[in-house]
Design an enzyme around this catalytic site. Structure first.
Site, mmCIF file in Angstrom:
data_model
loop_
_atom_site.group_PDB
_atom_site.id
_atom_site.type_symbol
_atom_site.label_atom_id
_atom_site.label_comp_id
_atom_site.label_asym_id
_atom_site.label_seq_id
_atom_site.Cartn_x
_atom_site.Cartn_y
_atom_site.Cartn_z
ATOM 1 C CE LYS A 296 3.226 -4.964 2.842
ATOM 2 N NZ LYS A 296 1.941 -4.379 2.455
ATOM 3 C CG ASP B 176 1.507 -2.898 5.554
ATOM 4 O OD1 ASP B 176 2.622 -2.714 5.015
ATOM 5 O OD2 ASP B 176 0.595 -3.551 5.006
ATOM 6 N NE ARG C 3 -0.330 6.106 4.492
ATOM 7 C CZ ARG C 3 -1.549 5.629 4.281
ATOM 8 N NH1 ARG C 3 -2.585 6.156 4.919
ATOM 9 N NH2 ARG C 3 -1.752 4.637 3.451
#
Length: 496
Positions: free
Chosen positions: A278, A348, A352
């Site tokens: 990120k 990233d 899930r």
């Protein structure tokens, strides 16, 4: 702070501060009229001078009125009855609390039972009031060398009529448990990631089990996670020095024959994005990426405090997503607990990956319904902002129940579509499924991914990326949401 309910005339109570309502147009409420008569028209005289118009948010503090037992009287503007909704009502109560905090009194009496809130009965109105009061007391100064000064306000009495007392007391009990659960959630979220890691969350679960003997706790380490075939979950945590943990907490407050409800929380205690790193700006807020797990903790705590007659299983998939020589890479293919293979195109999109294995694990409990809660997608923040959680799922009845619970709790969600057409965005040429579906409809395709692992379940997914914390500035911090929504859902199921 203690909340007490009494069905007495407010002017008979000796208190540091008595709070009464004034409607728009300088209209005295019933309680205020009684005080006005006893004080020889002191309130009317103040209003005639134009000191308070009665609009929402206005207040006026009066001292030492004649013939009253209260040391102070706080007049609060409540606007027009027919216009007062949940949000302005909460603002009124928050304003009252802020005023009381600044006074020297140890107690206060709120004679606000006559306020009409649209769509709310005595229970619903009191729930909002009490939650606002208790949650408004929250502070987080654990790491400050200069602690907050202890407040003198210790007790607030809510005055109501005899006929409504039982419902008001029930609302206060529910609100207090929910606010306590929110505080637990907020504390976990606000902790720094060097302290709040997967092992720490496992310890918190065990501590909760010691506090509440009705709770069974099991913490599975990385070896057990791997042995269960949770290749997707394991892949997320393999790049960190902090090992992953699967936390399973079972509360059996209902009949043995009743199937449990299941809450599954995403517990990424820090999310760098992994190899798909990120940007640095604002990355400190990725300590909140365990907001789903934290909200499950808080909801469970509220259920335990209320001793709800239901069976509940809580499953937390906890890991730290870090870049290292051991981290999973874009292009890696992993095998999930369900046997389906996943091509990791972006590390990233890790939430899930941990949730899919936790959802598969939940099947062994044969739950009536499964709700997963996750700070899953930035796309949800773009779609719904910071006010509303995203809601998707495969069962219309469950979706309707959650929407209704959110409305009742003033912790709202909004349903997004889960049409089959979106599934095609997850096609992979090399594995059964890719872990991202491209730039379009990111919240929906994330839920589509999870839906591949919930075909045997009545399942709903709450994306709380916009609601779990307040971002940036001096007000940055965990919100405690969606504990009110989830607890209300369980209260509805328990018919409590």
């Amino acid at each position: 702070m203690e909340l007490v309910v009494k069905s007495v005339s407010p002017e008979t109570l000796k208190t540091a501060t008595l709070v009464v309502a004034v409607g728009e147009g300088r209209k005295l409420g019933a309680a205020a009229r009684q005080l006005d008569e006893l004080s020889g028209g002191a309130l009317s005289a103040v209003l005639k001078r134009g000191d308070l118009a009665g609009k929402v948010g206005q207040s006026l503090l009066l001292h030492s009125l004649p013939n009253l037992k209260a040391e102070r009287v706080l007049l609060v503007g409540v606007g027009k009855d027919e216009e007062l909704g949940d949000r302005p009502f909460r603002k009124i109560i928050a304003g009252v609390l802020n005023t009381l905090k600044g006074l020297g009194g140890t107690d206060a009496v709120l004679a606000l039972d006559e306020i009409v809130v649209k769509g709310r009965d005595s229970y619903g109105k009191t729930r909002l009031l009490a939650e606002t009061l208790v949650d408004g007391e929250y502070t987080f100064d654990q790491f400050k060398s200069q602690k907050a000064e202890p407040r003198s306000l210790k007790k607030i009495t809510l005055v109501t009529i005899k006929a409504a007392q039982a419902e008001v007391e029930r609302a206060v009990a529910h609100a207090t448990a929910i606010a306590n659960g929110m505080a637990f959630t907020r504390n976990l979220g606000n902790l720094p990631p060097n302290i709040c890691h997967p092992t720490f969350l496992g310890e918190q679960a065990k501590n909760l089990g010691k506090e509440f003997k009705t709770l069974k706790v099991e913490v599975l380490d990385e070896k057990k996670i791997k042995d269960l075939g949770m290749g997707s979950f394991y892949a997320v945590g393999q790049g960190s020095a902090q090992p992953p943990r699967l936390i399973v907490m079972q509360y059996n407050g209902g009949k043995k024959s009743e199937k449990p409800y299941a809450l599954v929380g995403k517990g990424i205690t820090f999310d760098t994005g992994g190899i798909s790193l990120k940007p640095g700006l604002g990355m400190d807020e990725m300590k909140y990426d365990m907001g789903g797990a934290a909200s499950v903790f808080g909801t469970l705590r509220a259920v335990l405090e209320l001793k709800l007659p239901i069976n509940l299983v809580c499953i937390l998939a906890c890991a730290e997503n870090m870049p290292s020589g051991n981290a999973s890479r874009p292009g890696d293919i992993v095998t999930t607990m369900s046997g389906q293979t996943v091509e990791i195109l972006n590390t990233d999109a890790e939430g899930r990956l941990v949730l899919c294995d936790a959802l598969t694990y939940s099947e062994r409990f044969k739950p009536q319904a499964v709700i997963d809660i996750a700070t899953l997608t930035g796309a949800c923040v773009v779609a719904l902002g910071a006010h509303t959680s995203g809601l998707l799922g495969n069962n219309d009845e469950l979706i309707a129940q959650l929407l209704s619970a959110g409305k009742s709790a003033d912790d709202r969600a909004w349903q997004l579509p889960l049409f089959d057409e979106y599934q095609e965005q997850l096609d992979s040429p090399f594995a059964d499924i890719a872990n991202i579906g491209g730039p379009k409809a990111g919240t929906i395709t994330a839920a589509c991914f999870l839906s591949r692992f919930t075909k045997n379940l009545n399942w709903a997914h709450l994306d709380i990326a916009g609601t779990a914390w307040t971002s940036g500035g001096k007000d940055k911090g965990a919100t405690g949401r969606p504990v009110p929504l989830l607890t209300q859902y369980l209260l509805d199921r328990a018919k409590a």
